[in-house]
Design a protein around this motif. Structure first.
Motif, PDB file in Angstrom:
ATOM      1  N   GLY A  83       1.195  -1.492   0.319  1.00 25.20           N
ATOM      2  CA  GLY A  83       0.436   0.070  -0.097  1.00 25.20           C
ATOM      3  C   GLY A  83       0.983   0.804  -0.014  1.00 25.20           C
ATOM      4  N   SER A  84       0.439   2.197   0.175  1.00 22.17           N
ATOM      5  CA  SER A  84       0.988   3.403  -0.261  1.00 22.17           C
ATOM      6  C   SER A  84       1.797   4.047   0.792  1.00 22.17           C
ATOM      7  CB  SER A  84       0.095   4.830  -0.653  1.00 22.17           C
ATOM      8  OG  SER A  84      -0.952   5.160   0.707  1.00 22.17           O
ATOM      9  N   GLU A  85       1.620   4.068   2.146  1.00 22.68           N
ATOM     10  CA  GLU A  85       1.661   3.661   3.660  1.00 22.68           C
ATOM     11  C   GLU A  85       2.328   2.424   4.260  1.00 22.68           C
ATOM     12  OE1 GLU A  85      -0.587   6.206   6.022  1.00 22.68           O
ATOM     13  OE2 GLU A  85      -1.609   6.893   4.591  1.00 22.68           O
ATOM     14  N   GLY A  86       2.433   2.043   3.240  1.00 18.95           N
ATOM     15  CA  GLY A  86       3.578   0.529   3.685  1.00 18.95           C
ATOM     16  C   GLY A  86       2.928  -0.354   4.564  1.00 18.95           C
ATOM     17  N   PHE A  87       2.050  -0.049   4.610  1.00 13.92           N
ATOM     18  CA  PHE A  87       0.860  -0.853   5.182  1.00 13.92           C
ATOM     19  C   PHE A  87      -1.026  -1.145   5.045  1.00 13.92           C
ATOM     20  CE2 PHE A  87       4.120  -1.614   8.236  1.00 13.92           C
ATOM     21  CZ  PHE A  87       4.350  -2.693   8.418  1.00 13.92           C
ATOM     22  N   GLU A  88      -1.460  -2.121   4.588  1.00 11.67           N
ATOM     23  CA  GLU A  88      -2.827  -1.817   4.703  1.00 11.67           C
ATOM     24  C   GLU A  88      -3.230  -2.568   5.924  1.00 11.67           C
ATOM     25  OE1 GLU A  88      -5.087  -0.759   2.172  1.00 11.67           O
ATOM     26  OE2 GLU A  88      -3.723   0.071   0.723  1.00 11.67           O
ATOM     27  N   PHE A  89      -4.669  -2.208   5.982  1.00 11.84           N
ATOM     28  CA  PHE A  89      -5.284  -2.719   7.430  1.00 11.84           C
ATOM     29  C   PHE A  89      -6.430  -2.935   6.777  1.00 11.84           C
ATOM     30  CE2 PHE A  89      -1.754  -0.363   9.280  1.00 11.84           C
ATOM     31  CZ  PHE A  89      -1.330  -0.473   9.960  1.00 11.84           C
ATOM     32  N   PHE A  90      -6.921  -3.978   7.966  1.00 14.48           N
ATOM     33  CA  PHE A  90      -8.415  -4.527   7.434  1.00 14.48           C
ATOM     34  C   PHE A  90      -8.814  -5.239   8.940  1.00 14.48           C
ATOM     35  CE2 PHE A  90      -5.715  -5.293   3.633  1.00 14.48           C
ATOM     36  CZ  PHE A  90      -6.834  -4.694   2.943  1.00 14.48           C
ATOM     37  N   GLY A  91     -10.513  -5.287   8.757  1.00 16.28           N
ATOM     38  CA  GLY A  91     -10.784  -4.708   9.985  1.00 16.28           C
ATOM     39  C   GLY A  91     -12.583  -5.567  10.165  1.00 16.28           C
ATOM     40  N   SER A  92     -12.946  -6.698  10.554  1.00 17.05           N
ATOM     41  CA  SER A  92     -14.292  -6.961   9.904  1.00 17.05           C
ATOM     42  C   SER A  92     -14.314  -7.623  12.127  1.00 17.05           C
ATOM     43  CB  SER A  92     -14.059  -8.474   9.720  1.00 17.05           C
ATOM     44  OG  SER A  92     -15.122  -8.445   9.230  1.00 17.05           O
ATOM     45  N   SER A  93     -15.873  -7.555  12.108  1.00 16.57           N
ATOM     46  CA  SER A  93     -16.083  -8.511  13.247  1.00 16.57           C
ATOM     47  C   SER A  93     -17.991  -9.320  13.030  1.00 16.57           C
ATOM     48  CB  SER A  93     -17.229  -7.506  14.278  1.00 16.57           C
ATOM     49  OG  SER A  93     -17.370  -6.307  13.763  1.00 16.57           O
ATOM     50  N   VAL A 114      -6.822  -8.890  -2.566  1.00 11.95           N
ATOM     51  CA  VAL A 114      -5.710  -8.869  -1.683  1.00 11.95           C
ATOM     52  C   VAL A 114      -5.252  -9.552  -1.068  1.00 11.95           C
ATOM     53  CG1 VAL A 114      -5.895  -8.287   0.834  1.00 11.95           C
ATOM     54  CG2 VAL A 114      -8.043  -7.716  -0.935  1.00 11.95           C
ATOM     55  N   VAL A 115      -5.567 -10.912  -1.382  1.00 11.60           N
ATOM     56  CA  VAL A 115      -3.942 -11.606  -0.836  1.00 11.60           C
ATOM     57  C   VAL A 115      -3.366 -11.897  -2.015  1.00 11.60           C
ATOM     58  CG1 VAL A 115      -2.781 -13.963  -1.012  1.00 11.60           C
ATOM     59  CG2 VAL A 115      -5.152 -13.110   0.029  1.00 11.60           C
ATOM     60  N   ALA A 116      -3.304 -12.242  -3.085  1.00 11.22           N
ATOM     61  CA  ALA A 116      -2.284 -11.627  -4.584  1.00 11.22           C
ATOM     62  C   ALA A 116      -1.484 -10.138  -4.326  1.00 11.22           C
ATOM     63  CB  ALA A 116      -2.707 -11.962  -5.524  1.00 11.22           C
ATOM     64  N   ARG A 117      -1.903  -9.122  -3.690  1.00 18.66           N
ATOM     65  CA  ARG A 117      -2.085  -8.247  -3.741  1.00 18.66           C
ATOM     66  C   ARG A 117      -1.029  -7.722  -3.090  1.00 18.66           C
ATOM     67  NH1 ARG A 117      -6.046  -3.010  -4.171  1.00 18.66           N
ATOM     68  NH2 ARG A 117      -6.444  -4.453  -4.418  1.00 18.66           N
ATOM     69  N   PHE A 118      -1.349  -7.799  -1.834  1.00 19.06           N
ATOM     70  CA  PHE A 118      -0.907  -7.681  -0.283  1.00 19.06           C
ATOM     71  C   PHE A 118       0.116  -8.683   0.312  1.00 19.06           C
ATOM     72  CE2 PHE A 118      -3.973  -4.148  -0.690  1.00 19.06           C
ATOM     73  CZ  PHE A 118      -3.309  -3.391  -0.845  1.00 19.06           C
ATOM     74  N   ARG A 119       0.178  -9.996   0.744  1.00 21.74           N
ATOM     75  CA  ARG A 119       0.335 -11.274   0.575  1.00 21.74           C
ATOM     76  C   ARG A 119       1.514 -11.902   0.678  1.00 21.74           C
ATOM     77  NH1 ARG A 119      -1.609 -15.578   2.187  1.00 21.74           N
ATOM     78  NH2 ARG A 119      -0.906 -17.241   3.689  1.00 21.74           N
ATOM     79  N   SER A 120       2.818 -11.930   1.068  1.00 17.15           N
ATOM     80  CA  SER A 120       3.642 -12.475   0.499  1.00 17.15           C
ATOM     81  C   SER A 120       4.225 -14.451   1.227  1.00 17.15           C
ATOM     82  CB  SER A 120       5.911 -11.418   1.460  1.00 17.15           C
ATOM     83  OG  SER A 120       5.566 -11.784   2.132  1.00 17.15           O
TER      84      SER A 120
END
Length: 193
Positions: A83-93, A114-120
């Motif tokens: 992401g642009s700030e170094g991290f992307e945040f996701f939340g749910s309940s 999301v998995v393909a874009r941000f996760r290693s």
């Protein structure tokens, strides 16, 4: 002299009641603990891309035999590198109808885009789980990256500011895996949109 044994018996009974009261009250309290939090990849039927599955295993003890803890809410937050700030945040309940004593598992899913874009690979950089019911906080679990109060506070602030990502991390009942794991999945309260 015959009255003395009755007084002794009465005092012994009173002492037993006084000592047993706290134990009795402790047994009537509900407890919910987070036993484990784990992550893994899972493919939906007919898909070649993986979703990220977050499994939250709880340990529930109800205070009354055959009882339930009603209105349990499980909140999950995670940060992925990118992401642009170094991290992307996701939340749910998810709010659950009720939990009886046992070890239910509550699951959340991040979609393949999301998995393909941000996760290693592996688990997210940071994550948190909060469990509450009836206005009472029962349990909190966090990743090792959030073990200081400053790190956790910063994580929660950034998670709260990530309104653009609301609805991306999904509870199980709002995912392609809604009917998977029927034996240990508690029933979610359906929210009307």
């Amino acid at each position: 002299m015959a009255a003395l044994p009755n007084v002794s018996r009465l005092l012994a009974t009173a002492l037993l009641v006084i000592v047993a009261l706290p134990v009795s009250y402790a047994r009537n309290e509900d407890t919910i603990e987070v036993r484990s939090v784990s992550f893994g990849d899972l493919r939906a039927v007919g898909s070649r891309d993986s979703w990220l599955e977050c499994r939250v295993e709880l340990s529930v003890r109800t205070g009354l035999e055959g009882g339930f803890v009603s209105g349990v809410q499980v909140d999950v937050g995670m940060a992925l590198r990118g992401g642009s700030e170094g991290f992307e945040f996701f939340g749910s309940s998810v709010r659950l109808v009720g939990l009886e004593s046992g070890k239910p598992t509550v699951r959340f899913y991040l979609p393949p885009e999301v998995v393909a874009r941000f996760r290693s690979g592996g688990e997210p950089f940071a994550w948190s789980v909060d469990v509450s019911a009836g206005g009472k906080e029962f349990a909190t679990a966090v990743s090792r990256t959030l073990d200081s109060s400053d790190a956790l506070r910063g994580f929660r602030e950034r998670l709260g500011a990530a309104a653009v990502n609301v609805g991306i991390l999904r509870p199980q009942h709002r995912s392609p895996f809604a009917h998977l794991y029927p034996s240990d999945t508690p029933t979610a309260v359906l929210q009307t949109d």
